[in-house]
Write an enzyme that holds these catalytic residues in place. Structure first.
Site, mmCIF file in Angstrom:
data_model
loop_
_atom_site.group_PDB
_atom_site.id
_atom_site.type_symbol
_atom_site.label_atom_id
_atom_site.label_comp_id
_atom_site.label_asym_id
_atom_site.label_seq_id
_atom_site.Cartn_x
_atom_site.Cartn_y
_atom_site.Cartn_z
ATOM 1 C CE LYS A 76 -4.631 1.858 -0.792
ATOM 2 N NZ LYS A 76 -3.999 0.587 -0.429
ATOM 3 C CB SER B 104 -4.306 1.805 3.619
ATOM 4 O OG SER B 104 -3.422 1.371 2.612
ATOM 5 C CB SER C 15 -0.969 0.015 1.188
ATOM 6 O OG SER C 15 -2.086 -0.806 0.923
#
Length: 387
Positions: free
Chosen positions: A53, A110, A50
């Site tokens: 992101k 997230s 993640s």
């Protein structure tokens, strides 16, 4: 009992030696000078999870700056977005939030569904948005970084490195400092939902200002962390942690060593760090999610016990949580044909002519009739006065 403990420790340390070469990349950078204070396997290709992101957010910030979208642009959660694996926002299909709120949910929670929703809103589809991500990576000189999705759910082709992730994080702060409060926020409230960050430094390490956590089996637990303390501004990257505790404590230790002067500039900037181009990314899945994962985690705990029960910790501060309140804009259906707009109205009589006619209101009621010359035409009776 003591002998058993010694045998266990020896066994645990032997398991640590089974960690793949290049595991646990670590990087510490001075954000003001870009000098590297500490680096361990910083150029080793790694699955970003993640931490992807960070780039999703950067592309959104760039599109806002270009004027293609605004912070008020509605972001709708399609069925495709909600089909993503957790972590998710908890919102329902066709729910919309502003792009600003979507970015807070993306960064703090997230949320994988929100990553896809943002990609669809800005790029029209995931593939077009991912192309923008890779274009930014090329322009930034992230030489081993490649994206195939906007959320970081595992794909063997999704690769970055500690060096590249540090450079990306520095670009975010230098180019779009107005959005840094998003990365410092620890909770987002949407209606009755409270979405929490997994970055525990935000609530237990003085001066922490973000940025992002990440986890899939193949990457282990990743973290990019900023701290501003006593006039120093540092950035730490930890990849491949065996647990949230392991990841968070190691990042805090790196930052404290930088703040205390225990580690000093290496004479190299993060931009000059090399990447192991062409090397395969380390696959942590057997250690994190395989059948022997429990033994691996125990071995890592034995080798690095900081933060375990009864052990000292670097995360001892109490920091008030920073919360953002997002607004659910309701459900917006796609693919529904809306009524055609009314055609523009053209008055039957010129406005000037009506104004000059003392019976203009009558003319408006009976277009095309010359009521003045034909008194036989009945007029509507006046409404009675009720008493």
């Amino acid at each position: 009992m003591l002998q058993l403990r010694r045998l266990f420790l020896a066994f645990a340390l032997s398991l640590v030696s089974l960690v793949p070469a290049g595991a646990m990349p670590l990087l510490l950078v001075d954000r003001d000078t870009l000098e590297v204070l500490y680096a361990q396997e910083a150029g080793q290709p790694w699955h970003p999870a993640s931490l992807t992101k960070l780039m999703t957010a950067y592309v959104a910030f760039e599109e806002i700056a270009k004027g293609t979208v605004t912070l008020d642009t509605p972001v709708r959660l399609s069925k495709n977005a909600l089909a993503q694996a957790p972590s998710r926002s908890g919102l329902k299909v066709d729910t919309s939030v502003s792009l600003e709120d979507a970015l807070y949910i993306l960064i703090v929670k997230s949320a994988n569904d929100m990553a896809v929703a943002i990609a669809e809103t800005i790029g029209g589809n995931e593939a077009a948005f991912v192309a923008k991500m890779n274009d930014v990576a090329r322009r930034m000189g992230l030489s081993v970084t490649h994206f195939v999705n906007p959320h970081g759910l595992h794909d063997p082709r999704q690769v970055s490195s500690a060096r590249d992730l540090a450079v990306l994080s520095l670009y975010i702060e230098q180019t779009f400092p107005q959005y840094m409060p998003m990365f410092r926020t620890s909770t987002v409230k949407v209606g009755n939902l409270v979405l929490e960050s997994q970055n525990k430094l935000l609530t237990s390490f003085a001066g922490a200002t973000g940025m992002k956590t990440g986890y899939v089996c193949a990457s282990g637990l990743n973290l990019v962390a900023n701290v501003d303390r006593n006039g120093r501004r540092l950035l730490a990257v930890v990849l491949g942690g065996s647990s949230g505790r392991d990841r968070n404590e190691r990042a805090a230790e790196l930052l404290l060593k930088g703040l205390s002067g225990e580690v000093r500039p290496t004479g190299q900037t993060v931009l000059a760090l090399g990447n192991a181009a062409g090397a395969a990314p380390v696959d942590m899945r057997p250690n994190i999610c395989g059948k022997d994962a429990g033994d691996y985690v125990k071995a890592q705990e034995a080798a690095y016990p900081m933060g375990l029960k009864g052990q000292p910790s670097y995360l001892t501060d109490t920091i008030a949580q920073l919360q953002h309140v997002a607004v659910d804009l309701g459900r917006i259906r796609a693919g529904i044909v809306l009524p055609r707009p009314r055609p523009a109205h053209t008055p039957a009589f010129p406005v000037q002519a009506m104004a000059e006619n003392t019976a203009a209101s009558d003319v408006a009621l009976r277009p095309g009739l010359d009521v003045a010359d034909d008194p036989s035409i009945p007029f509507p009776r006046p409404r009675p006065v009720f008493r």
